[in-house]
Write a protein that holds these residues in place. Sequence first.
Motif, PDB file in Angstrom:
ATOM      1  N   THR A 204       0.813  -1.216   0.000  1.00  0.00           N
ATOM      2  CA  THR A 204       0.000   0.000   0.000  1.00  0.00           C
ATOM      3  C   THR A 204       0.850   1.271   0.000  1.00  0.00           C
ATOM      4  O   THR A 204       0.402   2.325  -0.460  1.00  0.00           O
ATOM      5  N   GLY A 205       2.091   1.174   0.480  1.00  0.00           N
ATOM      6  CA  GLY A 205       2.953   2.350   0.525  1.00  0.00           C
ATOM      7  C   GLY A 205       3.865   2.512  -0.677  1.00  0.00           C
ATOM      8  O   GLY A 205       4.706   3.430  -0.701  1.00  0.00           O
ATOM      9  N   PHE A 206       3.710   1.686  -1.695  1.00  0.00           N
ATOM     10  CA  PHE A 206       4.679   1.668  -2.800  1.00  0.00           C
ATOM     11  C   PHE A 206       4.648   2.916  -3.679  1.00  0.00           C
ATOM     12  O   PHE A 206       5.566   3.136  -4.461  1.00  0.00           O
ATOM     13  N   GLU A 207       3.620   3.741  -3.559  1.00  0.00           N
ATOM     14  CA  GLU A 207       3.602   4.967  -4.362  1.00  0.00           C
ATOM     15  C   GLU A 207       4.754   5.893  -3.973  1.00  0.00           C
ATOM     16  O   GLU A 207       5.120   6.786  -4.741  1.00  0.00           O
ATOM     17  N   PRO A 247      14.703   1.986   4.960  1.00  0.00           N
ATOM     18  CA  PRO A 247      13.776   0.861   5.020  1.00  0.00           C
ATOM     19  C   PRO A 247      12.309   1.272   5.163  1.00  0.00           C
ATOM     20  O   PRO A 247      11.421   0.558   4.694  1.00  0.00           O
ATOM     21  N   SER A 248      12.061   2.422   5.766  1.00  0.00           N
ATOM     22  CA  SER A 248      10.675   2.848   5.987  1.00  0.00           C
ATOM     23  C   SER A 248      10.002   3.373   4.728  1.00  0.00           C
ATOM     24  O   SER A 248       8.813   3.721   4.780  1.00  0.00           O
ATOM     25  N   ILE A 249      10.703   3.419   3.606  1.00  0.00           N
ATOM     26  CA  ILE A 249      10.089   3.917   2.372  1.00  0.00           C
ATOM     27  C   ILE A 249       8.907   3.060   1.958  1.00  0.00           C
ATOM     28  O   ILE A 249       7.981   3.538   1.284  1.00  0.00           O
ATOM     29  N   THR A 250       8.877   1.808   2.365  1.00  0.00           N
ATOM     30  CA  THR A 250       7.784   0.907   1.972  1.00  0.00           C
ATOM     31  C   THR A 250       6.586   0.994   2.913  1.00  0.00           C
ATOM     32  O   THR A 250       5.558   0.365   2.649  1.00  0.00           O
ATOM     33  N   ALA A 251       6.687   1.766   3.994  1.00  0.00           N
ATOM     34  CA  ALA A 251       5.628   1.784   5.008  1.00  0.00           C
ATOM     35  C   ALA A 251       4.332   2.369   4.458  1.00  0.00           C
ATOM     36  O   ALA A 251       4.336   3.371   3.744  1.00  0.00           O
ATOM     37  N   CYS A 252       3.218   1.738   4.788  1.00  0.00           N
ATOM     38  CA  CYS A 252       1.922   2.288   4.417  1.00  0.00           C
ATOM     39  C   CYS A 252       1.470   3.288   5.480  1.00  0.00           C
ATOM     40  O   CYS A 252       2.154   3.502   6.484  1.00  0.00           O
ATOM     41  N   ALA A 253       0.302   3.873   5.275  1.00  0.00           N
ATOM     42  CA  ALA A 253      -0.182   4.918   6.181  1.00  0.00           C
ATOM     43  C   ALA A 253      -0.887   4.366   7.412  1.00  0.00           C
ATOM     44  O   ALA A 253      -1.247   5.138   8.302  1.00  0.00           O
TER      45      ALA A 253
END
Length: 280
Positions: A204-207, A247-253
């Motif tokens: 979900t955070g890939f944008e 690493p947190s770049i992939t985190a979703c909201a």
Amino acid sequence: MPVTLSMIRVAVQQCGLSGKALCVHSSLRSFGHIEGGARTLLEGLLAEGCTVMAPSFSLRTFSAPPPDSAYPARNGWSEEELSLPPTSQIYRPDTTAIDLDMGALPAVMVRERRRVRGWHPLNSFVAIGPLAEQLIAPQKPLAVYAPFKELCGLDGAILLMGVRLTSMTFLHYAEQQAGRTLFRRWANDEHGKPQMVEIGSCSTGFEAFAPLLAPFRTTCTVGESLWQVFPARATLEVASEAIRRNPSITACADPTCVRCRDAIPGGPMLDAQKSGESTG
């Protein structure tokens, strides 16, 4: 104006994709109206010499509980997965079972006699075209993203048709290449015994990768559908390096997302499980 097969072919040519191996993620609704639906979309790509690959996941049919309560720590478990009932279902690549949310194109592809489907009971890929066997053959329960390695070696591309980066399964391969251990789940093997398999994490955070991938993204519009094309090798290099740096770049909201919580520090702790330590 309805989208036709010839319009699909022209778009493939304009994007420089003729003859290439493609991992396609598509929304049929994004086109407005396409004559012949998903089959026209598939035939337009194949007519240009493309090899078409798509995810054909089947978690809802073949997921099984782990044997002997073997629950690795930091494995992104949902409450539903922790309470899965036993199942007698056995996956084979000739099955046409597929999760409904995979979309119209993969649903058509798994019913084609000429297709090749991977040996992964939960996260299989399906492909049609001259390079289908080469792409799909290496996929195994503990080599879920082997088709993406092949895609990179073939100078292939990821094609998003009317969907966002949140649909790009390839970015899970970048997570793995960045050093993360993929989540483990279970499904029955050919003998009906539970086997461990790899799956991806939250997408979900890939944008957040959009600004990094923009320099080599190409686009075109087909009907009402925006196509985004990303070269596989360059995408892997940029995305995996971004994950290593942050690493947190992939985190979703969602602050309660257990998959993001467990993936960001590195994924499941399989060594602890093997050594007999508590897995919580």
